[in-house]
Design a protein around this motif. Structure first.
Motif, PDB file in Angstrom:
ATOM      1  N   GLU A 144     -16.623  49.534 -31.965  1.00 51.20           N
ATOM      2  CA  GLU A 144     -16.993  48.863 -33.206  1.00 51.20           C
ATOM      3  C   GLU A 144     -16.437  49.517 -34.454  1.00 51.20           C
ATOM      4  OE1 GLU A 144     -21.208  48.397 -33.239  1.00 51.20           O
ATOM      5  OE2 GLU A 144     -21.241  47.141 -31.440  1.00 51.20           O
ATOM      6  N   THR A 145     -16.053  50.807 -34.356  1.00 53.51           N
ATOM      7  CA  THR A 145     -15.589  51.514 -35.553  1.00 53.51           C
ATOM      8  C   THR A 145     -14.261  52.235 -35.361  1.00 53.51           C
ATOM      9  OG1 THR A 145     -16.649  53.648 -35.059  1.00 53.51           O
ATOM     10  CG2 THR A 145     -18.015  51.950 -36.094  1.00 53.51           C
ATOM     11  N   GLY A 146     -13.817  52.408 -34.125  1.00 53.37           N
ATOM     12  CA  GLY A 146     -12.608  53.179 -33.863  1.00 53.37           C
ATOM     13  C   GLY A 146     -12.844  54.671 -33.781  1.00 53.37           C
ATOM     14  N   LEU A 147     -14.097  55.122 -34.010  1.00 49.07           N
ATOM     15  CA  LEU A 147     -14.413  56.541 -33.975  1.00 49.07           C
ATOM     16  C   LEU A 147     -14.793  56.979 -32.561  1.00 49.07           C
ATOM     17  CD1 LEU A 147     -16.643  56.943 -37.174  1.00 49.07           C
ATOM     18  CD2 LEU A 147     -14.207  57.456 -36.943  1.00 49.07           C
ATOM     19  N   ASP A 148     -14.284  58.115 -32.156  1.00 52.87           N
ATOM     20  CA  ASP A 148     -14.706  58.712 -30.888  1.00 52.87           C
ATOM     21  C   ASP A 148     -15.348  60.053 -31.236  1.00 52.87           C
ATOM     22  OD1 ASP A 148     -15.137  59.203 -28.235  1.00 52.87           O
ATOM     23  OD2 ASP A 148     -13.105  59.870 -27.814  1.00 52.87           O
ATOM     24  N   ARG A 192     -19.290  50.488 -43.801  1.00 53.07           N
ATOM     25  CA  ARG A 192     -19.450  51.132 -45.099  1.00 53.07           C
ATOM     26  C   ARG A 192     -20.262  52.418 -44.951  1.00 53.07           C
ATOM     27  NH1 ARG A 192     -22.546  47.841 -49.732  1.00 53.07           N
ATOM     28  NH2 ARG A 192     -20.853  46.354 -49.245  1.00 53.07           N
ATOM     29  N   LEU A 193     -19.872  53.460 -45.702  1.00 47.89           N
ATOM     30  CA  LEU A 193     -20.670  54.680 -45.809  1.00 47.89           C
ATOM     31  C   LEU A 193     -21.658  54.505 -46.957  1.00 47.89           C
ATOM     32  CD1 LEU A 193     -17.939  57.436 -45.349  1.00 47.89           C
ATOM     33  CD2 LEU A 193     -19.844  56.966 -43.795  1.00 47.89           C
ATOM     34  N   VAL A 194     -22.941  54.632 -46.655  1.00 44.35           N
ATOM     35  CA  VAL A 194     -23.996  54.396 -47.645  1.00 44.35           C
ATOM     36  C   VAL A 194     -24.878  55.643 -47.737  1.00 44.35           C
ATOM     37  CG1 VAL A 194     -25.979  52.962 -48.253  1.00 44.35           C
ATOM     38  CG2 VAL A 194     -23.997  51.935 -47.122  1.00 44.35           C
ATOM     39  N   PRO A 195     -25.176  56.133 -48.945  1.00 44.98           N
ATOM     40  CA  PRO A 195     -26.117  57.256 -49.070  1.00 44.98           C
ATOM     41  C   PRO A 195     -27.452  56.906 -48.420  1.00 44.98           C
ATOM     42  CG  PRO A 195     -24.973  56.893 -51.150  1.00 44.98           C
ATOM     43  CD  PRO A 195     -24.618  55.741 -50.257  1.00 44.98           C
ATOM     44  N   HIS A 251     -24.849  63.335 -46.629  1.00 49.85           N
ATOM     45  CA  HIS A 251     -26.015  62.504 -46.309  1.00 49.85           C
ATOM     46  C   HIS A 251     -25.731  61.018 -46.527  1.00 49.85           C
ATOM     47  CE1 HIS A 251     -29.159  65.997 -46.616  1.00 49.85           C
ATOM     48  NE2 HIS A 251     -28.207  66.194 -45.725  1.00 49.85           N
ATOM     49  N   GLU A 252     -24.519  60.617 -46.129  1.00 48.77           N
ATOM     50  CA  GLU A 252     -24.182  59.201 -46.060  1.00 48.77           C
ATOM     51  C   GLU A 252     -24.304  58.764 -44.604  1.00 48.77           C
ATOM     52  OE1 GLU A 252     -20.565  59.027 -49.301  1.00 48.77           O
ATOM     53  OE2 GLU A 252     -20.240  59.997 -47.367  1.00 48.77           O
ATOM     54  N   VAL A 253     -24.612  57.494 -44.400  1.00 50.44           N
ATOM     55  CA  VAL A 253     -24.710  56.965 -43.045  1.00 50.44           C
ATOM     56  C   VAL A 253     -23.711  55.830 -42.890  1.00 50.44           C
ATOM     57  CG1 VAL A 253     -26.599  55.371 -43.684  1.00 50.44           C
ATOM     58  CG2 VAL A 253     -26.261  56.026 -41.282  1.00 50.44           C
ATOM     59  N   ASP A 264     -13.554  59.618 -42.466  1.00 50.25           N
ATOM     60  CA  ASP A 264     -12.527  59.192 -43.414  1.00 50.25           C
ATOM     61  C   ASP A 264     -12.475  57.660 -43.338  1.00 50.25           C
ATOM     62  OD1 ASP A 264     -10.318  58.517 -44.867  1.00 50.25           O
ATOM     63  OD2 ASP A 264      -8.917  59.792 -43.764  1.00 50.25           O
ATOM     64  N   PRO A 265     -12.855  56.952 -44.412  1.00 49.32           N
ATOM     65  CA  PRO A 265     -12.854  55.487 -44.357  1.00 49.32           C
ATOM     66  C   PRO A 265     -11.534  54.906 -43.859  1.00 49.32           C
ATOM     67  CG  PRO A 265     -13.901  56.228 -46.374  1.00 49.32           C
ATOM     68  CD  PRO A 265     -13.316  57.451 -45.717  1.00 49.32           C
ATOM     69  N   ALA A 266     -10.432  55.634 -44.085  1.00 45.84           N
ATOM     70  CA  ALA A 266      -9.123  55.129 -43.653  1.00 45.84           C
ATOM     71  C   ALA A 266      -8.989  55.125 -42.137  1.00 45.84           C
ATOM     72  CB  ALA A 266      -8.008  55.966 -44.279  1.00 45.84           C
ATOM     73  N   GLU A 267      -9.808  55.918 -41.443  1.00 43.16           N
ATOM     74  CA  GLU A 267      -9.703  55.970 -39.986  1.00 43.16           C
ATOM     75  C   GLU A 267     -10.600  54.944 -39.303  1.00 43.16           C
ATOM     76  OE1 GLU A 267     -11.242  59.546 -38.065  1.00 43.16           O
ATOM     77  OE2 GLU A 267     -12.648  59.851 -39.718  1.00 43.16           O
TER      78      GLU A 267
END
Length: 240
Positions: A59-63, A106-109, A16-18, A93-96
């Motif tokens: 914006e994040t590199g995530l697909d 940032r991952l925030v609860p 439950h992090e966003v 994974d913050p590294a990705e």
């Protein structure tokens, strides 16, 4: 699908992090130095889903191919006209992460987003998402539940039973769907082809939602009732 200007991608983890992005601190942009979710304006020819997925990647590199529409309740609509929202649970994974825009990712609860500088409408939207994740309601039933509560209050003010009003509403929606069908096939020689297939689809969706709301008016366990009925149809035990 053409009445949108931008689309946002809300990514949460199983914890439950966003995933949030800190915007640049510049006076020429909206909400400078505020935390937001990845997203942005549409490009020519894009659907809302395509916009959200592209912006997330840029914006994040995530697909993340599993984005699903997230429909906020009306209370979160202020200032979000023309925007579309999508959500997916993805183990980030913050590294990705690759920062493509803004100052930080940032991952925030979800329970802590209220303390961050953030557009008020987004705070409300994320609170709704947190409630849905905690209750475990599927997206469509979460929308039904929110609408049910609004209608229940309205009918109480009118002194009318919700179930009766909702079944009458269902009948009205079925009639409008029938009219749309006649318009699609051009059955009325005076009106001709007065409706498009998209309009018929919209009317059918209204029928479905009215039916779900009528079912919810009979029991808080409407989702289970429908699931059992669908299972019976599948097994051939309740043939309709």
């Amino acid at each position: 699908m053409d009445d949108f200007s931008s689309a946002d991608a809300i990514i949460t983890t199983s914890r439950h992090e966003v995933l949030l992005q800190l915007r640049d601190d510049r006076p020429d942009i909206s909400w400078p130095a505020h935390w937001v979710v990845p997203g942005g304006r549409r490009e020519a020819g894009e659907t809302p889903y395509q916009t959200a997925r592209r912006e997330l990647r840029e914006e994040t590199g995530l697909d993340v191919p599993g984005l699903l529409p997230f429909l906020p309740a009306p209370a979160a609509g202020t200032g979000t006209e023309g925007m579309r929202f999508f959500h997916a649970v993805h183990e980030v994974d913050p590294a990705e992460l690759v920062l493509g825009e803004g100052q930080e990712l940032r991952l925030v609860p979800l329970a802590e987003v209220g303390s961050l500088p953030m557009p008020p409408a987004l705070k409300v939207l994320l609170r709704q998402l947190e409630v849905r994740l905690l209750t475990g309601l599927p997206e469509i039933w979460a929308a039904v539940e929110l609408r049910h509560r609004t209608l229940d209050r309205h009918c109480a003010e009118l002194g009318q039973p919700l179930l009766t009003m909702q079944v009458v509403k269902l009948q009205e929606e079925v009639g409008e769907a029938a009219q749309a069908l006649l318009g699609v096939i051009g059955a009325n020689p005076r009106k001709g082809h007065s409706h498009t297939l998209a309009e018929l689809q919209g009317e059918l969706c209204d029928v479905i939602m009215a039916g779900l709301l009528a079912l919810r008016a009979t029991t808080p366990d409407a989702a289970d009732v429908l699931a059992r009925q669908v299972a019976a149809w599948t097994d051939g035990g309740a043939g309709r």
